[in-house]
Design an enzyme around this catalytic site. Structure first.
Site, PDB file in Angstrom:
ATOM      1  N   GLN B 216       0.847  -1.199   0.000  1.00  0.00           N
ATOM      2  CA  GLN B 216       0.000   0.000   0.000  1.00  0.00           C
ATOM      3  C   GLN B 216       0.877   1.242   0.000  1.00  0.00           C
ATOM      4  O   GLN B 216       1.627   1.425  -0.911  1.00  0.00           O
ATOM      5  CB  GLN B 216      -0.957  -0.037   1.196  1.00  0.00           C
ATOM      6  CG  GLN B 216      -1.975  -1.138   1.090  1.00  0.00           C
ATOM      7  CD  GLN B 216      -3.120  -0.777   0.185  1.00  0.00           C
ATOM      8  OE1 GLN B 216      -3.832   0.173   0.423  1.00  0.00           O
ATOM      9  NE2 GLN B 216      -3.310  -1.543  -0.875  1.00  0.00           N
ATOM     10  N   ASP B 217       0.796   2.055   1.043  1.00  0.00           N
ATOM     11  CA  ASP B 217       1.554   3.295   1.033  1.00  0.00           C
ATOM     12  C   ASP B 217       2.745   3.266   1.986  1.00  0.00           C
ATOM     13  O   ASP B 217       3.317   4.307   2.268  1.00  0.00           O
ATOM     14  CB  ASP B 217       0.639   4.465   1.387  1.00  0.00           C
ATOM     15  CG  ASP B 217       0.057   5.084   0.129  1.00  0.00           C
ATOM     16  OD1 ASP B 217       0.535   4.726  -0.951  1.00  0.00           O
ATOM     17  OD2 ASP B 217      -0.860   5.893   0.242  1.00  0.00           O
TER      18      ASP B 217
END
Lengths: 381, 599
Positions: B216-217
């Site tokens: 994800q991030d």
């Protein structure tokens, strides 16, 4: 051979039917068939819901999670399609709350084979179905203050299209409005109130009333839209009047649908209403690009219709059916529920989930469902 | 006839408003009228409005006549030597428009776009952007939404927020230890003093995945870089205390409290206080220890018991560090405030080394939280021996379309290899093509990728990895300020359930929907355990079904209603339910508990 099947009666009949067909196709021996049935049974049992599975909450979560996403998306579709239809979460809420009237009633009218193929014929039928009010057939409404009457100028063209003459029109208007005298004057109708002195405001009200008078076609249907589906034409309508639609000769009565649950239930029965709940929910969910297993939808539709009438998922609907006072009180309007329970001396046996959460007891579900019974040795010995 | 208003006041009428407005403007350009005057013809209302008042936001634009800007290249050359900015304004080459006069203007963004219809030209197209946006390099390659998100992150970034931060008392601020000027930058960072007050660091970034810790991030940090000071900051937090005066001549006292004082903590908690009751600078202090000792008079005078010998009993009211806080005392200020009361301010300092969960972001709206800090020897290495400081997930790029993020990486690479700043000014930047060419001439692949080796196994990665330099910002959201956990602790008086709030050592609510999840999984006994924070033992009378009690004097269970010889059983349930029963009783409902043996 049929004896073999008898010991597998717990399998649903469509599965047995399918196996029967395959037996013929592949020419299975009795022992092979037994093996097939045994394995099918095992697979079937594996898929069954286990005792203590919280299907109600799983269903609620299955609807709840995707609908949180729907809230954000719904309003982006405003004004895209020709008819502005309620979609997304508002429609879903409408279905599950079992509202008496949907905010956009729609019918799908299928026609019999011989009528459904030619576009011109379908258009004619569609025109016949469309409900026309006096406003649709009139070109002008005039208030004559001097003589205190309403003058309605009729539109020749439209009347010709619908094959109706001014004599018939005046009869219809006369029947619809009891306290007036309708006079026919060439291309216009003059409507006079029978009351002695009519105020201007009364005259205005009369004019507004005249606009709404139903002349021909199906009452309540404001728009018709024939659309090609496969090789036949289907007429979509804005507004719903299932009863009268079924009476039209050209209509294929077996396939006519409305999205009004209560109309379906009243005319075609509760099973039809159940199916409508399922179909309408699936339509909304599919439109939003989401997917919810049909079994959840079926379960909810069953819960809403099991009593023979449609009950919404509201405090006056299926929540009212709950046995436990505490469970009812925990969902909206707690005090009336508690007071009513105390008036009749209700007894709550704490058989469901919420009551036990409130009391901090194990809920009778999953691991909390089974009890252990053990034969204890007599300690006195 | 058109009405004319000066500063919203009616002053007269004109016949041909357009002519009039034109004339006024030309007089202003001739410097016969003040340049602060703005005139606007509202064709909808048919009114001419002249504005001279203060407080209007105005911005400069180049005047255009007949499709030609009045500002010529020759004049620009002379700027700074023979000519000044105010000369341009005086000559009517540049004029300031306010919001209303802008309505009458037709402004070209670029000189190329000029037509005879245009009335003005932007000085530079970047002026359509705000301060934060104009600092982003290659912003014209991005979706506007990402630019806005990137602005938000710039405002949250740590840096040198004020050069006098050492003598300031700001609430909850941080200062970055080694802030740097960005390599790829916009000319706006020279104009706006961004170079003096930078808010990030130039780091080496690799676009790849690393053991799934940058899903994800999330981002991976290099432990070596962290040890060398990457993203290190100092967090300052002030504590204030005022010596208040109360009615009746009573007042607070800032001292080390006596043992007799009501609510005295342990002696250990006061150990850092000096004789004046205030902590000394450079004291290392931990949670719930006292910073400033204070005793206050009783809250209500009624508390003074008539027969008490110590009539002057006072209560402890010191300033203590909250739950989960720690730091070093940085500065102590003893002053007097407007009311003439003694006023103490203590500033706490704490070094914050990047840790798991701290938030970082580039200038392009690409934020990420630290997912893993990897020892430098385990980080991937390039053929030249470079290990990246940050590993960034390539999945963050396609859906967000932050092309500028990618261009800045090669731009930064070229800049750091050649020792130059790269001009990335929006709309007017150095072309991507020329950067790539220079990168190739420096002996690297022009697409910015490099062969890399796994730091753990030493194997070569099958694909080339995109590596380069980029400006990264540490954002003010650090886990240390968010971390919350609890086993048992304070409870509410009414419900006996755990209290709310991180600072008070409260719990995190297991709410209704979380409850539904446990039910859906059939985890019935787990559910019971999670909700038994307020469980109590109730004595229930089996005769009347009401709650009885345990009489400790006679050591037996009794029912106050039935008295006599009734059977009373102890049951365990939540205190909240006992409260519900009490509420029902207040509604005149008789809730009768009928007990049954479980077995």
């Amino acid at each position: 051979m049929s004896k073999i099947y008898e010991s597998y009666l717990e399998l649903p009949s469509p599965i047995i039917e399918e196996i029967k067909k395959l037996v013929i196709k592949y020419k299975l021996s009795d022992s092979d068939l037994k093996e097939v049935l045994n394995r099918t049974k095992k697979a079937y049992e594996n898929k069954l819901i286990e005792p203590g599975e919280a299907i109600g909450i799983v269903t609620a979560e299955s609807f709840g999670e995707p609908s949180t996403q729907m809230v954000l998306r719904t309003f982006h579709f405003a004004g895209v399609s020709e008819m502005n239809i309620t979609v997304g979460l508002p429609r879903l809420i409408e279905i599950f709350d079992a509202r008496k009237e949907p905010s956009t009633p729609i019918m799908e009218i299928y026609l019999q084979k011989k009528y459904s193929e030619s576009p011109t014929r379908v258009k004619e039928i569609a025109e016949k179905i469309k409900g026309n009010t006096l406003q649709d057939l009139a070109s002008e409404f005039l208030l004559n203050i001097m003589d205190s009457h309403v003058e309605i100028k009729l539109s020749r063209n439209k009347m010709q299209e619908l094959n109706i003459n001014s004599k018939q029109m005046s009869d219809i208007v006369q029947n619809a409005l009891k306290t007036v005298i309708v006079q026919q004057d060439r291309d216009s109708l003059i409507i006079k109130s029978t009351a002695k002195d009519t105020k201007l405001s009364d005259l205005y009200k009369l004019k507004e009333k005249c606009k709404e008078i139903h002349i021909c076609g199906l009452k309540g249907i404001t728009q018709v839209l024939p659309m090609k589906e496969g090789d036949e034409f289907v007429i979509y309508t804005a507004g719903s009047n299932l009863k009268e639609a079924l009476e039209i000769e050209e209509v294929d009565a077996k396939r006519v649908k409305t999205n009004n649950l209560f109309e379906m239930a009243n005319i075609l029965g509760i099973e039809a209403a159940r199916q409508t709940i399922i179909n309408e929910s699936i339509k909304v969910i599919k439109e939003q690009g989401l997917s919810i297993d049909i079994r959840h939808i079926m379960f909810l539709a069953d819960a809403m219709t099991k009593s023979g009438v449609i009950k919404g998922v509201t405090r006056s609907g299926i929540t009212k059916e709950k046995e436990s006072v505490l469970a009812k009180a925990s969902f909206e309007t707690p005090i009336p529920h508690l007071v009513n329970a105390s008036l009749v001396g209700e007894r709550d046996s704490l058989n469901s989930v919420i009551e036990n959460v409130m009391l901090n007891q194990p809920v009778p579900l999953g691991t909390g469902l089974p009890g252990l019974m053990a034969k204890m040795k007599d300690t006195k010995k | 006839m058109t009405e004319v208003y000066l500063d919203e006041k009616y002053i007269g009428e004109v016949d041909s408003p357009r002519e009039f407005v034109k004339k006024v403007r030309s007089e202003r350009r001739k410097n016969n009228l003040p340049n602060a005057l703005n005139i606007f013809y509202d064709s909808d209302l048919n009114e001419v409005k002249i504005e001279m008042s203060r407080g209007r936001a105005r911005r400069p634009l180049i005047v255009v006549e007949n499709g030609k800007p009045l500002l010529t290249d020759k004049m620009i050359e002379k700027l700074g030597t023979e000519l000044t900015w105010s000369d341009f304004v005086k000559k009517g080459i540049i004029e300031y428009l306010d919001a209303s006069e802008e309505e009458n203007a037709f402004v070209a963004l670029d000189e190329k776009d000029l037509t005879t219809k245009h009335t003005h030209l932007e000085i530079n197209p970047i002026t359509i952007l705000g301060i934060c946006s104009s600092l982003v390099p290659y912003a014209n390659f991005n979706a506007s939404s990402k630019l806005i998100i990137g602005n938000k992150f710039q405002k949250q970034s740590l840096g040198l927020y004020a050069s006098n931060f050492l003598i300031r008392m700001d609430t909850d601020v941080s200062v970055l230890h080694y802030p740097q000027i960005p390599i790829v930058r916009s000319f706006m960072s020279d104009i706006y003093p961004h170079n003096e007050y930078p808010n990030g660091q130039n780091i080496v970034i690799a676009l790849m995945s690393y053991e799934g810790y940058n899903m994800q991030d999330a981002i991976i940090l290099n432990k070596g870089s962290v040890d060398r000071g990457l993203g290190r900051s100092t967090f300052f937090k002030p504590y204030k205390l005022e010596e208040l005066r109360y009615s009746g001549g009573l007042k607070d006292d800032i001292i080390i409290p006596d043992k007799e004082v009501k609510g005295y903590k342990s002696e250990r908690d006061y150990r850092y206080l000096e004789e004046d009751g205030i902590i000394y600078p450079e004291a290392k202090i931990n949670e719930e220890e006292v910073i400033i000792g204070k005793i206050s008079p009783p809250r209500f005078l009624g508390e003074l018991e008539e027969f008490s010998i110590a009539a002057n009993i006072r209560r402890e009211n010191s300033v203590t560090l909250k739950h989960g806080e720690s730091g070093i005392v940085d500065m102590v200020v003893i002053t007097e405030n407007e009311e003439g009361n003694k006023f103490i301010q203590v500033r706490l300092r704490e070094q914050r080394i990047p840790e798991l969960g701290d938030k970082f972001a580039s200038r392009h709206g690409q934020k990420g939280v630290v997912g893993l800090i990897v020892p430098q020897e385990d980080m991937p290495i390039t053929a030249a021996g470079i290990t990246p400081d940050i590993i960034f997930s390539p999945h963050s790029i396609p859906t967000r379309m932050t092309i500028s993020h990618l261009i800045e990486i090669i731009g930064g690479k070229v800049g750091s290899l050649s020792g130059k700043y790269i001009d990335g000014t929006t709309f007017d930047s150095r072309s991507e093509q020329s950067i790539r060419e220079e990168l190739a001439s420096l002996g690297f692949r022009e697409d910015g990728t490099e062969v890399m080796y796994n730091g753990i196994t030493g194997e070569r990665y099958k694909v080339r990895i995109y590596v380069g330099n980029i400006y990264y910002q540490k954002l003010k959201y650090m886990v240390k300020n968010k971390l919350q956990s609890r086993a048992s602790g304070k409870v509410q008086l009414l419900t006996r359930q755990p209290i709310e709030g991180r600072a008070k050592g409260g719990g995190i609510r297991l709410g209704e929907m979380e409850k539904d999840c446990l039910v859906a999984h059939g985890a019935s006994l787990l559910l019971k355990e999670r909700f038994d924070s307020d469980k109590t033992i109730l004595y229930v009378c089996e005769n009347c079904g009401m709650v009885g009690m345990y009489d400790h004097f006679k050591s037996r269970k009794t029912c106050p209603k039935c008295s006599g010889n009734v059977e009373i059983s102890a049951i365990e349930l939540s205190y909240a339910f006992k409260l519900l029963l009490d509420e029902l009783k207040s509604l005149c409902i008789y809730p009768k508990l009928i007990l049954r043996s479980k077995y």
